[in-house]
Write a protein that holds these residues in place. Structure first.
Motif, mmCIF file in Angstrom:
data_model
loop_
_atom_site.group_PDB
_atom_site.id
_atom_site.type_symbol
_atom_site.label_atom_id
_atom_site.label_comp_id
_atom_site.label_asym_id
_atom_site.label_seq_id
_atom_site.Cartn_x
_atom_site.Cartn_y
_atom_site.Cartn_z
ATOM 1 N N ALA A 49 0.679 -1.216 0.223
ATOM 2 C CA ALA A 49 -0.012 -0.086 -0.072
ATOM 3 C C ALA A 49 0.766 1.235 -0.021
ATOM 4 O O ALA A 49 0.538 2.289 -0.745
ATOM 5 C CB ALA A 49 -0.962 -0.205 1.251
ATOM 6 N N ILE A 62 -5.877 1.667 -0.392
ATOM 7 C CA ILE A 62 -6.396 0.964 0.617
ATOM 8 C C ILE A 62 -6.462 -0.846 -0.162
ATOM 9 O O ILE A 62 -6.768 -0.726 -1.215
ATOM 10 C CB ILE A 62 -7.870 1.095 0.869
ATOM 11 N N SER A 64 -8.586 -4.072 0.327
ATOM 12 C CA SER A 64 -9.806 -4.408 1.250
ATOM 13 C C SER A 64 -10.342 -5.834 0.922
ATOM 14 O O SER A 64 -10.024 -6.469 -0.139
ATOM 15 C CB SER A 64 -11.021 -3.471 0.716
ATOM 16 N N PHE A 73 -10.922 -3.256 5.683
ATOM 17 C CA PHE A 73 -9.695 -2.671 5.390
ATOM 18 C C PHE A 73 -8.510 -3.411 6.205
ATOM 19 O O PHE A 73 -7.937 -3.314 7.215
ATOM 20 C CB PHE A 73 -9.572 -1.078 5.791
ATOM 21 N N ASP A 76 -3.463 -0.136 4.446
ATOM 22 C CA ASP A 76 -3.637 0.887 3.953
ATOM 23 C C ASP A 76 -2.675 1.947 4.130
ATOM 24 O O ASP A 76 -1.616 1.781 4.597
ATOM 25 C CB ASP A 76 -4.933 1.627 4.483
ATOM 26 N N LEU A 79 -5.340 6.062 5.373
ATOM 27 C CA LEU A 79 -6.527 5.884 5.702
ATOM 28 C C LEU A 79 -7.083 7.022 6.875
ATOM 29 O O LEU A 79 -6.379 7.145 7.869
ATOM 30 C CB LEU A 79 -7.068 4.638 6.093
#
Length: 419
Positions: A49, A62, A64, A73, A76, A79
């Protein structure tokens, strides 16, 4: 969920297809199989990420997972609160759910997009430009997404898309490897349980049969024909017991465990001579033992016997019929070396690398009339290594096939303890 406006026909059809995928049992099971839902952040995924954010110069990325009720999530960069703390989003607020057919969502200007402009999360999240790529497992199930978000209009380049696709592939490689490892562990546990149950259940009737044969032999000790039959049956039962022990030991070896040994002083020459003498009843006039003197060493006599028995019987089974099998024994200051050599079709070079692996059988063995489980050579290696030695093989048309076992004359303290 309710969009904030009327969708065109194509967008509406997409939402309906994805809604059906959302609750598909096989897809939900695939997500559970990953073991990633509701787990803490992990550097393996967070690193990707961060890398996406740096390479694309975006403030938010992100990874997910999307199940029937929510978007979780897992990883990330950037975030915002409160999502950084809760690490989830109700499914009705999820945009990623609309990749469940395997189609990405890519836009340079979401407020002008006929589908995205009506999604209720676009405004609150500050979504303007975005790339949302589905995480698709080998069975074709979409587990979730990997996405990057830019809060301003941006025309994505082919490089941007390539970066996201490559990083998405890296995420799936990590997930797939973990799944394979978990499957292997599960298979190992099932195999161990099966082997333990099978061997336990087999030993009970074998023990009863051996006791009955012994009683029969004592009752008719004066009848040579009965004694001959008793000897044959006893020999077959002993062989069945050895096969059970081989199966148990092969399972231990495959699990990375050492074979248990009962160490003591023994004469390797005497062990070999006795083993070959018994094998000669099945393979007459095949074995030529070349050794002189005493070969006293600290070892497990039964383990040594099993090494010799497997190597010699394999040579007799798969070597050229009627040709002699040389069994050579030599000794140096610190070790004893056993060689078992036979003539015949050589083992292919590519098979020499895996010949000691459990359940592996060479092409010549598979094509021959001799049946087997492919446990003999793995057991040889396991027994040799438990003694602190090495087992190797060479094979050529000119020199024949030669298995070489080198064993220390004295076991190390580690091996004594493990034994």
């Amino acid at each position: 969920m309710k969009f904030l406006g009327d969708l065109d026909e194509a967008s509406l059809a997409r939402t309906q297809r994805c809604n059906r995928r959302l609750v598909e049992p096989s897809r939900l099971q695939a997500i559970r199989d990953t073991g990633l839902m509701d787990t803490p952040q992990e550097e393996a995924f967070d690193r990707l990420a961060r890398l996406a954010a740096q390479l694309l110069d975006v403030p938010l990325t992100i990874m997910s997972l999307v199940d029937a009720d929510r978007q979780f999530f897992k990883a990330d960069f950037g975030l915002p609160s409160p999502f950084r703390e809760t690490r989830q989003l109700p499914i009705d607020a999820s945009l990623c759910r609309y990749t469940l057919e395997g189609e990405p969502i890519i836009s340079s200007n979401a407020p002008a997009d006929p589908f995205l402009k009506f999604h209720p999360s676009t405004g609150p999240w500050g979504i303007v430009a975005l790339i949302v790529l589905p995480l698709i497992n080998p069975d074709g199930h979409v587990l979730g997404t990997f996405c990057c978000i830019q809060p301003k209009v941006r025309e994505w380049t082919s490089r941007d898309l390539t970066v996201m696709r490559e990083l998405t592939a890296s995420i799936m490689t990590e997930i797939n490897l973990r799944n394979q490892i978990q499957k292997l562990k599960t298979e190992q546990n099932l195999r161990d349980t099966f082997v333990a149950a099978l061997t336990h259940d087999l030993r009970t009737p074998l023990t009863a049969a051996k006791m009955s044969v012994q009683v029969l032999g004592r009752r008719h000790a004066d009848l040579p024909s009965v004694q001959s039959s008793v000897a044959r049956v006893s020999g077959s039962l002993d062989r069945a017991e050895r096969m059970i022990q081989n199966l148990l030991d092969a399972s231990r070896i495959q699990a990375g465990q050492r074979v248990a040994l009962e160490m003591g002083e023994c004469d390797f020459h005497a062990v070999i001579a006795q083993t070959l003498d018994e094998l000669a009843a099945v393979y007459p006039e095949r074995f030529v033992l070349k050794a002189e003197g005493m070969f006293t060493m600290r070892a497990d006599p039964l383990g040594l016997r099993r090494i010799v028995e497997n190597l010699a019987s394999n040579a007799a089974k798969y070597g050229a019929p009627g040709t002699p099998i040389e069994v050579l024994l030599e000794r140096s200051e610190h070790q004893v070396v056993l060689q078992v050599r036979n003539q015949g079709t050589p083992i292919a070079a590519d098979e020499l690398q895996t010949i000691f692996e459990p359940f592996h059988r060479t092409r010549s063995a598979t094509e021959s009339a001799e049946k087997g489980w492919g446990l003999g050579l793995p057991l040889v290696r396991g027994l040799v290594e438990a003694h602190g030695g090495t087992a190797t093989v060479t094979s050529s048309a000119e020199e024949g096939t030669c298995f070489t076992v080198a064993l220390p004359l004295e076991a190390t303290s580690h091996q004594r303890l493990s034994a």
